[in-house]
Design a protein around this motif. Structure first.
Motif, PDB file in Angstrom:
ATOM      1  N   PHE A  16      33.767 -26.433   7.859  1.00 17.65           N
ATOM      2  CA  PHE A  16      32.621 -27.314   7.627  1.00 17.65           C
ATOM      3  C   PHE A  16      33.073 -28.772   7.573  1.00 17.65           C
ATOM      4  O   PHE A  16      32.930 -29.434   6.542  1.00 17.65           O
ATOM      5  CB  PHE A  16      31.927 -26.940   6.317  1.00 17.65           C
ATOM      6  N   PRO A  17      33.613 -29.304   8.653  1.00 19.72           N
ATOM      7  CA  PRO A  17      34.166 -30.662   8.611  1.00 19.72           C
ATOM      8  C   PRO A  17      33.134 -31.753   8.317  1.00 19.72           C
ATOM      9  O   PRO A  17      33.469 -32.789   7.776  1.00 19.72           O
ATOM     10  CB  PRO A  17      34.771 -30.838  10.006  1.00 19.72           C
ATOM     11  N   ASP A  18      31.893 -31.509   8.636  1.00 16.96           N
ATOM     12  CA  ASP A  18      30.855 -32.519   8.458  1.00 16.96           C
ATOM     13  C   ASP A  18      30.222 -32.520   7.069  1.00 16.96           C
ATOM     14  O   ASP A  18      29.390 -33.363   6.768  1.00 16.96           O
ATOM     15  CB  ASP A  18      29.760 -32.333   9.514  1.00 16.96           C
ATOM     16  N   ARG A  19      30.601 -31.592   6.210  1.00 17.70           N
ATOM     17  CA  ARG A  19      29.960 -31.477   4.889  1.00 17.70           C
ATOM     18  C   ARG A  19      30.699 -32.227   3.779  1.00 17.70           C
ATOM     19  O   ARG A  19      30.217 -32.294   2.661  1.00 17.70           O
ATOM     20  CB  ARG A  19      29.796 -30.020   4.505  1.00 17.70           C
TER      21      ARG A  19
END
Length: 104
Positions: free
Chosen positions: A5-8
């Motif tokens: 979940f790199p964008d979280r």
């Protein structure tokens, strides 16, 4: 989590595992209106306490001497300590589990 979940922008976290070996009561426990599959007993309680000690001791997997003895030579251990855990009068020897040996 950062890879999945790199964008979280999730905070880092660590999971500790406590291992203990021995007798336990396992099965559906409760009443007909509230039944739960669970494990209870001193063996389970100690495993839970060891899980809670992983952060304090600074290791990911903490096993009781009973578990290390039962595993034989299948486990590579790091350091060992004798600790006092809540709810137990006698101290417990514990081992940091580093890895399992490959089966030959």
């Amino acid at each position: 989590m950062a890879q999945r979940f790199p964008d979280r922008n999730l905070p880092a976290f660590a999971v500790g595992i406590g291992l203990n070996s021995g007798d336990a009561v396992i099965g559906n426990i409760g009443s007909p209106t509230r039944m739960e599959f669970t494990a209870i007993g001193d063996t389970v309680n100690l495993a839970s306490r060891l899980e809670g000690m992983t952060k304090e001791i600074g290791c990911a997997i903490l096993a009781s001497e009973a578990t290390i003895v039962a595993a034989g030579n299948a486990v590579i251990c790091g350091r060992s300590e004798v600790i006092q855990v809540k709810g137990r009068e006698e101290a417990v020897r514990v081992f940091e589990v580093l890895e399992l040996k490959a089966r030959g």
